[in-house]
Design a protein around this motif. Structure first.
Motif, PDB file in Angstrom:
ATOM      1  N   LEU A 233       0.841  -1.196   0.000  1.00  8.22           N
ATOM      2  CA  LEU A 233       0.000   0.000   0.000  1.00  8.22           C
ATOM      3  C   LEU A 233       0.879   1.250   0.000  1.00  8.22           C
ATOM      4  CD1 LEU A 233      -2.827  -1.018   2.531  1.00  8.22           C
ATOM      5  CD2 LEU A 233      -3.039  -0.758   0.044  1.00  8.22           C
ATOM      6  N   GLU A 234       1.922   1.181   0.798  1.00 10.10           N
ATOM      7  CA  GLU A 234       2.817   2.339   0.873  1.00 10.10           C
ATOM      8  C   GLU A 234       3.424   2.644  -0.496  1.00 10.10           C
ATOM      9  OE1 GLU A 234       5.719   1.947   4.006  1.00 10.10           O
ATOM     10  OE2 GLU A 234       6.890   3.600   3.166  1.00 10.10           O
ATOM     11  N   ALA A 235       3.790   1.581  -1.203  1.00  8.23           N
ATOM     12  CA  ALA A 235       4.371   1.771  -2.530  1.00  8.23           C
ATOM     13  C   ALA A 235       3.377   2.448  -3.471  1.00  8.23           C
ATOM     14  CB  ALA A 235       4.818   0.423  -3.103  1.00  8.23           C
ATOM     15  N   ALA A 236       2.078   2.254  -3.183  1.00  8.47           N
ATOM     16  CA  ALA A 236       1.050   2.879  -4.025  1.00  8.47           C
ATOM     17  C   ALA A 236       0.612   4.232  -3.456  1.00  8.47           C
ATOM     18  CB  ALA A 236      -0.144   1.938  -4.152  1.00  8.47           C
ATOM     19  N   GLY A 237       1.328   4.714  -2.455  1.00  9.19           N
ATOM     20  CA  GLY A 237       1.002   6.023  -1.896  1.00  9.19           C
ATOM     21  C   GLY A 237      -0.147   5.999  -0.896  1.00  9.19           C
ATOM     22  N   ILE A 238      -0.424   4.818  -0.337  1.00  5.26           N
ATOM     23  CA  ILE A 238      -1.516   4.707   0.639  1.00  5.26           C
ATOM     24  C   ILE A 238      -0.916   4.425   2.021  1.00  5.26           C
ATOM     25  CG2 ILE A 238      -3.554   3.386   1.319  1.00  5.26           C
ATOM     26  CD1 ILE A 238      -3.693   2.591  -1.755  1.00  5.26           C
ATOM     27  N   ALA A 239      -1.318   5.215   3.013  1.00  4.42           N
ATOM     28  CA  ALA A 239      -0.813   4.989   4.364  1.00  4.42           C
ATOM     29  C   ALA A 239      -1.731   3.994   5.089  1.00  4.42           C
ATOM     30  CB  ALA A 239      -0.772   6.306   5.129  1.00  4.42           C
ATOM     31  N   ALA A 240      -1.141   2.952   5.657  1.00  2.45           N
ATOM     32  CA  ALA A 240      -1.918   1.963   6.407  1.00  2.45           C
ATOM     33  C   ALA A 240      -1.585   2.104   7.884  1.00  2.45           C
ATOM     34  CB  ALA A 240      -1.589   0.558   5.915  1.00  2.45           C
ATOM     35  N   TYR A 241      -2.605   2.347   8.709  1.00  3.53           N
ATOM     36  CA  TYR A 241      -2.368   2.524  10.145  1.00  3.53           C
ATOM     37  C   TYR A 241      -2.804   1.283  10.908  1.00  3.53           C
ATOM     38  CZ  TYR A 241      -1.957   7.445   8.838  1.00  3.53           C
ATOM     39  OH  TYR A 241      -1.568   8.623   8.248  1.00  3.53           O
ATOM     40  N   GLU A 242      -1.876   0.661  11.600  1.00  2.14           N
ATOM     41  CA  GLU A 242      -2.227  -0.458  12.476  1.00  2.14           C
ATOM     42  C   GLU A 242      -2.915   0.112  13.711  1.00  2.14           C
ATOM     43  OE1 GLU A 242      -2.072  -3.547  11.848  1.00  2.14           O
ATOM     44  OE2 GLU A 242      -0.753  -3.614  10.099  1.00  2.14           O
ATOM     45  N   THR A 243      -3.988  -0.529  14.163  1.00  2.00           N
ATOM     46  CA  THR A 243      -4.734   0.049  15.283  1.00  2.00           C
ATOM     47  C   THR A 243      -4.723  -0.809  16.541  1.00  2.00           C
ATOM     48  OG1 THR A 243      -6.833  -0.932  14.598  1.00  2.00           O
ATOM     49  CG2 THR A 243      -6.281   1.223  13.675  1.00  2.00           C
ATOM     50  N   ASP A 244      -4.295  -2.057  16.430  1.00  2.00           N
ATOM     51  CA  ASP A 244      -4.093  -2.862  17.632  1.00  2.00           C
ATOM     52  C   ASP A 244      -2.905  -2.254  18.381  1.00  2.00           C
ATOM     53  OD1 ASP A 244      -4.284  -5.613  19.107  1.00  2.00           O
ATOM     54  OD2 ASP A 244      -2.175  -5.437  18.539  1.00  2.00           O
ATOM     55  N   LEU A 245      -3.029  -2.127  19.683  1.00  2.00           N
ATOM     56  CA  LEU A 245      -1.979  -1.432  20.431  1.00  2.00           C
ATOM     57  C   LEU A 245      -0.599  -2.034  20.175  1.00  2.00           C
ATOM     58  CD1 LEU A 245      -0.893   0.591  22.430  1.00  2.00           C
ATOM     59  CD2 LEU A 245      -1.791  -0.792  24.286  1.00  2.00           C
ATOM     60  N   ALA A 246      -0.519  -3.353  20.233  1.00  2.00           N
ATOM     61  CA  ALA A 246       0.778  -3.994  20.031  1.00  2.00           C
ATOM     62  C   ALA A 246       1.288  -3.777  18.612  1.00  2.00           C
ATOM     63  CB  ALA A 246       0.677  -5.486  20.331  1.00  2.00           C
ATOM     64  N   GLU A 247       0.380  -3.885  17.645  1.00  2.08           N
ATOM     65  CA  GLU A 247       0.782  -3.666  16.258  1.00  2.08           C
ATOM     66  C   GLU A 247       1.216  -2.218  16.035  1.00  2.08           C
ATOM     67  OE1 GLU A 247       1.352  -5.776  14.010  1.00  2.08           O
ATOM     68  OE2 GLU A 247       0.330  -7.579  14.679  1.00  2.08           O
ATOM     69  N   LEU A 248       0.545  -1.321  16.754  1.00  2.00           N
ATOM     70  CA  LEU A 248       0.926   0.092  16.667  1.00  2.00           C
ATOM     71  C   LEU A 248       2.352   0.282  17.178  1.00  2.00           C
ATOM     72  CD1 LEU A 248      -0.046   3.106  16.203  1.00  2.00           C
ATOM     73  CD2 LEU A 248      -0.563   3.117  18.649  1.00  2.00           C
TER      74      LEU A 248
END
Ligand code: SF4
Lengths: 218, 516
Positions: free
Chosen positions: B136-151
């Motif tokens: 997604l990042e390569a396509a210019g899309i920001a992906a936000y992890e929302t699980d605390l640990a993943e964050l």
């Protein structure tokens, strides 16, 4: 060849396994025999263990109890199908949930009061299915204080198998067992990461034969 | 069949990942990591035993869970088609992805079509497996992890190390430091006076993420279960970030491995009892969300996403299915119980496994999904003492040691495998003479059930001690990997002494006790 066809073809080539076996269903439907009163007690104990606050009352006592639980809340959100008398004694300004309500508007609401589809004693779980007295999923998610009223005994089942068979899978189902919690930092449990920080369950005694119930917690 | 060179593995191990013994050796030297891990795994495993002990019918639930999954795998084509039909009837759209690239392309196109350039994510192993965030990042899309640990992992530019608690290798001071340094460049900064109490750190994450939840238009999730008969999707979680992502955005895209399908709504009664207890040691996890398509009752009045896309992911799963012994790994419901009892995981840590799937399940899943072409995948089947603890706790009774031995044999001796749907013959791996010797040693043990049983019991007792090799017939098998040390008494002496009292009670070649 589409990926769907390719995947299905791979599965068909791969899945030549041993003959099918029956799925054993000899596990228990219920863990233990309980009277309705014991079932409600178990539900209360398990919810309390997960740090939900549990209260008990009957139809007559409900408006005053809810008014007390809402002390300090300026606004209270109620789904459209909530019986009006439930909030008749509460001072908080009643906010109606509309389809157009934005998440930011919901974020400004102090408390929400709902009914439920059922509750499961063995796991300490309440289940919402979006019926008119429960409203949309988001209203029990964004405000920080959720009060959920469970009709006792008819809405309390013993177990997960009993719950599933009473639920309609086509409805949006939300299972809630205690308030939001995380243990991601050194396994220390912290409540209220994203969902409501405070979950209060009111066990509403609808069976006159039970006699008056004593409140579980002050 | 002639030997052919295998193509790129479906989700390649990064060339940066060293072979397991090397990666593990490094981790074993990291005292902080080991202390964190020991605390975590022991705490969870003790709690879990109590939660499981509460159910008198645990064995039967376990057998039922195994049977449901085996039955589904045996008719996977039928149940996937049924699922597609029910999801479609409920207003969702189903996509099929043969590999990681295809899945990433599908998701990227779906996001771009919404006109949005950011997505919120619910923790999902499948999207980590395919490297979706990077795509997604390569396509210019920001992906936000929302699980605390993943964050914590994402902000720390780190990799997850545990299935259930991915940031367990970080302590509170490190987390505070990561939040303070990184949050500002991703969105709302951490409070200036942030202390390192878990409550303060969780509150900082709440504020940081709430801003994202309230404006997000697109969410990406996985799913724990998909019900073929009804098209119902199920996500279990604790924090409420899952509910946020599954409820507030307008478009929901779920990427789910094809093995996650179960036939009926009723089947959930088994897994909703076994998964939470086995995973977080709770009677039930705080939140479970079930949805069936976007549905008119949901989309129209703004309750839940108005568009739902399901991406069914193969990415090596059909190849795994083609292996009669190895396919049982597809039963896994990702509870992580096997990690918490594994003496090797406890010492090596999750990163040593070079995959999003660490621990015993990772040791059998990654080499099957990816093939055994890389050093890490060729050595993962050896990342075990074969003590059997993982099998005993597994709520779907995956015989992990059996698959490990099977994979060792494949690595050492070659044999038929399926890669990308094509049956090929794998050559014995180069540079695995040690492993071949190890296999022979393992064989010898297997031919002598008493020796194995004694050795296993010894290992079980020695789990708390520092790693060393197994003496006696097991030496060749263990001298390239970390093992718990055993007491001063030699294996042979111990065996001789124990032998009289442990004469074969059964004829099982492996002699592990039956699960409780
Ligand atoms: S292999 Fe079994 S124990 Fe391990 S994560 Fe999967 S289901 Fe849980």
């Amino acid at each position: 060849m589409s990926s769907k066809d390719r995947i299905l073809a791979r599965i068909r080539r791969a899945a030549s396994g041993p003959a099918d076996t029956e799925i054993p269903r000899d596990y228990l439907r219920v863990h233990g025999a309980r009277t309705p009163a014991e079932r409600a007690d178990l539900l209360a104990a398990h919810l309390t263990e997960y740090r939900a606050k549990v209260h008990r009352t009957d139809e007559d006592g409900l408006p005053l109890l809810l008014a007390r639980l809402l002390t300090g809340s300026r606004t209270v959100l109620a789904p459209p199908g909530l019986p009006p008398y439930w909030l008749s004694a509460a001072d908080a300004t009643r906010v109606h949930d509309r389809a157009a309500s934005t998440p930011a508007e919901l974020d400004a609401v102090d408390s929400v009061v709902t009914g439920c589809a059922l509750a499961i004693a063995e796991t300490g779980t309440i289940v919402l299915d979006g019926s008119p007295d429960q409203g949309r999923r988001r209203i029990t998610l964004i405000p920080d204080h959720h009060i959920c009223v469970v009709r006792v005994p008819e809405q309390v089942v013993d177990s997960v198998p009993e719950a599933l068979e009473r639920l309609d899978p086509t409805r949006p189902l939300t299972w809630i067992s205690g308030p939001s919690a995380t243990s991601d930092i050194e396994l220390d449990r912290v409540e209220g990461v994203h969902g409501p920080r405070t979950l209060e369950i009111v066990l509403l005694d609808t069976d006159a034969q039970w006699g008056p119930c004593l409140p579980m917690s002050p | 069949m002639t030997a052919v060179h295998l193509g790129m593995p479906a989700f390649p191990a990064s060339p940066a990942f060293p072979a397991f013994p090397d990666a593990a050796r490094e981790a074993v030297r990291d005292d902080v990591l080991r202390a964190n891990l020991r605390h975590a795994t022991h705490t969870i495993r003790d709690k879990r035993a109590r939660a499981v002990g509460e159910l008198a019918d645990w064995d039967r639930l376990r057998a039922a869970g195994k049977a449901v999954k085996d039955h589904t795998l045996a008719h996977l084509d039928r149940y996937l088609l049924m699922l597609e039909a029910s999801v479609t009837a409920a207003g969702g759209t189903v996509h099929w992805a043969a590999d990681a690239d295809e899945a990433n392309r599908i998701v990227t196109d779906l996001v771009l079509a919404t006109g949005e350039r950011e997505v919120v994510k619910v923790k999902s192993m499948a999207t980590q497996e395919i490297g979706l965030n990077e795509a997604l990042e390569a396509a210019g899309i920001a992906a936000y992890e929302t699980d605390l640990a993943e964050l914590i992992v994402q902000l720390g530019h780190d990799r997850p190390s545990h299935i259930l608690v991915p940031a367990i290798h970080r302590n509170r001071a490190e987390i505070r430091e990561i939040f303070t340094r990184e949050m500002g460049s991703w969105g709302r900064p951490a409070p200036a006076d942030l202390d390192d109490s878990p409550a303060a750190l969780a509150e900082a994450a709440r504020l940081h993420l709430r801003e994202k939840f309230l404006r997000a238009k697109v969410a990406v999730s996985g799913a724990n279960f998909m019900v073929a008969e009804t098209g119902t999707m199920v996500v279990l979680e604790s924090e409420g970030n899952g509910r946020m992502c599954l409820t507030l955005p307008e478009t929901l895209i779920s990427v789910v491995g094809i093995e996650k399908v179960v036939p009926t709504f009723r089947d959930l009664e088994v897994f909703l009892q076994t998964l939470p207890r086995s995973s977080t040691a709770e009677r039930m996890n705080p939140y479970t969300t079930m949805w069936t398509g976007p549905g008119p009752s949901k989309g129209a009045d703004g309750d839940g996403p108005s568009a739902f896309h399901l991406v069914l992911l193969d990415n090596g799963r059909t190849d795994t299915l083609a292996d009669a012994t190895g396919r049982q790994a597809l039963r896994c419901i990702r509870c992580s119980a096997c990690l918490n009892v594994c003496p090797v995981y406890e010492r090596a840590g999750g990163h040593a496994y070079g995959s999003v799937y660490p621990g015993p399940i990772g040791a059998i899943l990654s080499p099957q999904l990816r093939g055994t072409g890389s050093p890490i995948d060729a050595t993962l089947p050896y990342a075990s003492t074969l003590c059997g603890a993982c099998y005993e706790v597994c709520p779907v009774a995956i015989d992990i040691p059996e698959v490990l031995l099977h994979l060792r044999e494949r690595v050492a001796q070659g044999g038929p495998v399926t890669r990308r749907g094509i049956r090929v013959r794998l050559r014995p791996a180069h540079g695995h003479t040690a492993e071949r010797a190890a296999m022979r040693a393992a064989r010898r043990l297997l031919d002598h059930p008493g020796a194995l049983r004694a050795g296993e019991r010894l290992l079980a007792r020695a789990r708390r001690l520092a790693p060393r090799g197994l003496p006696g017939p097991g030496r060749a098998w263990t001298d390239t990997r970390a093992l718990p040390a055993i007491p001063a008494e030699s294996f042979r002496d111990w065996w001789a002494r124990e032998r009289g009292s442990t004469r074969e009670r059964g004829t099982s070649p492996r002699g592990r006790g039956t699960p409780r």
